[in-house]
Enzyme design. Structure first.
Site, short mmCIF file in Angstrom:
data_model
loop_
_atom_site.label_atom_id
_atom_site.label_comp_id
_atom_site.label_asym_id
_atom_site.label_seq_id
_atom_site.Cartn_x
_atom_site.Cartn_y
_atom_site.Cartn_z
CG ASP A 74 -2.30 0.35 1.00
OD1 ASP A 74 -2.52 1.40 0.37
OD2 ASP A 74 -3.19 -0.41 1.42
CG ASP B 146 -4.60 5.31 0.93
OD1 ASP B 146 -5.41 4.42 1.19
OD2 ASP B 146 -4.57 6.42 1.50
CG HIS C 276 -8.99 -1.66 4.31
ND1 HIS C 276 -8.80 -1.64 2.95
CD2 HIS C 276 -8.58 -0.46 4.76
CE1 HIS C 276 -8.29 -0.47 2.59
NE2 HIS C 276 -8.15 0.27 3.68
CG ASP C 277 -11.43 1.69 3.28
OD1 ASP C 277 -10.98 1.71 4.43
OD2 ASP C 277 -10.78 2.10 2.29
C1 GLC Z 1 -8.00 4.97 1.85
C2 GLC Z 1 -7.88 3.74 2.72
C3 GLC Z 1 -8.57 4.01 4.02
C4 GLC Z 1 -7.88 5.17 4.69
C5 GLC Z 1 -7.83 6.38 3.78
C6 GLC Z 1 -6.84 7.40 4.28
O1 GLC Z 1 -9.31 5.23 1.51
O2 GLC Z 1 -8.38 2.63 2.06
O3 GLC Z 1 -8.57 2.88 4.86
O4 GLC Z 1 -8.54 5.48 5.88
O5 GLC Z 1 -7.42 6.07 2.48
O6 GLC Z 1 -5.54 6.94 4.11
#
Ligand code: GLC
Length: 572
Positions: free
Chosen positions: A99, A196, A335-336
């Protein structure tokens, strides 16, 4: 057909390191645990891992607030442990992408500590600083986007948590420092990156205010309480316009091109996949990102044949317009997002729908991304108490609506449990032993374990049960691997007006596959003799989620059981 790259034929599996496998019995996942489970992944049949952030972090945003880009979080192990994990993965022909969080760092990153210390330090311009808040912008996680820092007598900007200050990407030194970090892991041999939140990297240079007459918390609350179609529409409109000046702004194409050229210096077809649905970020098809996610497929709480067809027409036609061609990338959870089982269930046929949707993401044209735990049917777990919430956007919301809006704590907790991403990040269930075999009995895990691991939702029991969801995934992944048409075949929708089932062909040079996904509880008698590619040929069953007495069927008389997934090779 041109030879496909590894990232076009691979099935990716997302590992959320905190929750995947605890190798040192401290209640938190780690590299030792992941490495021990690599054979599990080989058996499952995946080809590549996307690893969510594994870097040192104060964890205000569960690792997405990074305080050192070239190291490993101590709770996950050491850099040596990472190298072992990478080596062991590659030994098993599993690729690994990491990531890459470009938009912001942690507020504890040394870059930010230096930047905030004065107005004239060497990193003074590495973040987005202003003398006074220039507008009403909100952060998408915790209210006001501008935070005052007494040392500088200035405000910094943050799109996510206030502990995640946005970097100033107009500063070439920022780029240089980040590209060094990118090279650090590429030099170690990682196969690429998931980027990301790229859409948030640049802001509107005119700092134009938004026009929504609400704060973030008010809008969230308004959305929760919206009952009429009118209010629901209004909420949706507000969400779009609240962040429109902070998202998808100019500058990104140039930046992605620059990053792509670094990636391309390395051998082995390293790749980039963007956390964005916008196909524009694939550039001409060969000069920006290799992939972007097909989020519109997932952005519904009821997957229907009509929704899928509309999505495919829209995505695939857009991809085919890229001068160098584009490749699709499908995913239904991460995960979101809510778990597949919970999100797309109807409370009566959740198990059947989970199987259909797994088959959907593994048979559509494009690279599939699976999320750890989906293969055993993990469900969302609503935390009962605020003290358990780890996703800070959740605890911020709880406290804001209780203290500023007077919402009853019990209701606030329920709303929080539903909106926080903790619900879909609970530890993986490895067995029906206490703590789901994730950690030993008596250890407090970082997030509570979903108690339904005792009801057969765990790896060990499902391994032993031939009819389990886990064995269904394994079987499907094997069929996919052995069926060229399912990997490289063109997509041709059939019977496009059906509301009940989604039928399509995947056609490659030497093979033709028919896929029927019955999203209804009806037994269907289908006739494909009107389809020239199929008419007069036979359907040789490759996979069925039901029980079939015969292997071969004729296209004019095909019976499909309720909720059945049927995959056949069309043969002379
Ligand atoms: C992306 C990630 C998320 C995170 C956000 C800020 O959307 O998937 O989990 O909170 O970015 O980094």
């Amino acid at each position: 057909m041109a030879k496909l790259k590894w990232w076009q034929t691979a099935v990716f599996y997302q590992i959320y390191p905190r929750s995947f496998a605890d190798g040192n019995d401290d209640g938190i996942g780690d590299f030792k645990g992941i490495t021990e489970k690599l054979d599990y992944l080989v058996n499952l049949g995946i080809d590549a891992i996307w690893l969510s952030p594994h870097f040192p972090s104060p964890n205000w945003d569960c690792g997405y607030d990074i305080s050192d880009y070239t190291n490993v979080a101590p709770e996950y192990g050491t850099l040596e442990d990472f190298k072992t994990f990478l080596k062991e993965s590659h030994k098993r022909n599993i690729r690994v992408i990491l990531d890459l969080v470009l938009n912001h760092t942690s507020d504890e990153h040394p870059w930010f500590l230096e930047s905030k210390s004065s107005r004239d330090n060497p990193k003074a311009d590495w973040y987005v600083w202003v003398d006074t808040p220039p507008n009403n912008w909100q952060s998408c996680f915790d209210g006001d986007a501008w935070i005052y820092v007494p040392e500088r007598g200035q405000y910094y900007y943050h799109y996510f948590m206030k502990q995640q200050p946005d970097l100033n990407w107009h500063n070439p030194e920022v780029k240089q420092a980040m590209w060094d970090a990118v090279r650090f892991w590429l030099d170690l041999g990682v196969d690429g990156y998931r980027l990301d939140a790229i859409g948030t990297i640049f802001e509107d240079p005119n700092l134009t205010p938004h026009e929504v007459p609400m704060t973030l918390a008010e809008l969230r609350r308004f959305t929760e309480l919206a009952e009429t179609a009118e209010d629901k529409q209004l909420a949706e409109k507000h969400w779009k316009s609240m962040f429109k000046n902070q998202f998808g702004q100019a500058g990104l194409h140039e930046l992605m091109k620059e990053l792509r050229s670094i990636i391309d210096e390395y051998e082995g077809d390293r790749m980039l996949v963007g956390e964005d649905e916008n196909i524009d970020y694939m550039g001409n098809g060969n000069d920006e990102l290799h992939l972007v996610f097909n989020f519109p497929l997932a952005d519904t709480n009821r997957i229907t044949p009509e929704h899928i067809r509309r999505n495919q027409v829209e995505r695939l036609s857009r991809l085919s317009q890229l001068p160098m061609g584009g490749w699709a990338c499908n995913t239904l959870s991460n995960h979101d997002r809510s778990r597949i089982y919970t999100n797309y269930g109807d409370k009566h046929h959740d198990a059947e729908l989970a199987r259909l949707n797994a088959a959907l993401s593994l048979t559509l044209l494009g690279t599939p991304f699976l999320y750890n735990g989906e293969e055993i049917g993990m469900t969302d777990y609503l935390l009962p108490h605020i003290s358990q919430v780890k996703d800070t956007m959740g605890s911020w919301y709880y406290h804001t609506i209780v203290t500023e809006m007077g919402v009853d704590p019990e209701e606030a907790m329920f709303r929080t449990a539903e909106m926080t991403r903790d619900k879909n990040r609970t530890p993986m269930h490895w067995s029906n032993k206490p703590n789901a075999g994730f950690s030993p009995d008596g250890v407090t895990t970082w997030l509570p374990i979903n108690p339904n691991y005792k009801d057969g939702i765990n790896v060990r029991e499902q391994e032993l049960n031939p009819d389990s969801l886990l064995n269904y995934y394994k079987h499907l992944l094997k069929v996919r691997r052995e069926t060229a048409a399912l990997i490289e075949g063109k997509y041709l929708p059939l019977h496009e007006t059906s509301q009940e089932y989604f039928a399509f062909l995947r056609s490659s040079e030497n093979q033709l596959a028919l896929i029927v996904l019955n999203y209804s509880e009806k037994r269907l008698n289908l006739d494909f003799s009107d389809t020239s590619e199929v008419s007069g040929r036979k359907l040789h069953t490759l996979f069925s989620s039901g029980v079939r007495s015969r292997v071969d069927h004729t296209p004019n008389k095909l019976t499909i059981a309720p909720f059945e997934v049927f995959i056949a090779e069309v043969k002379p």
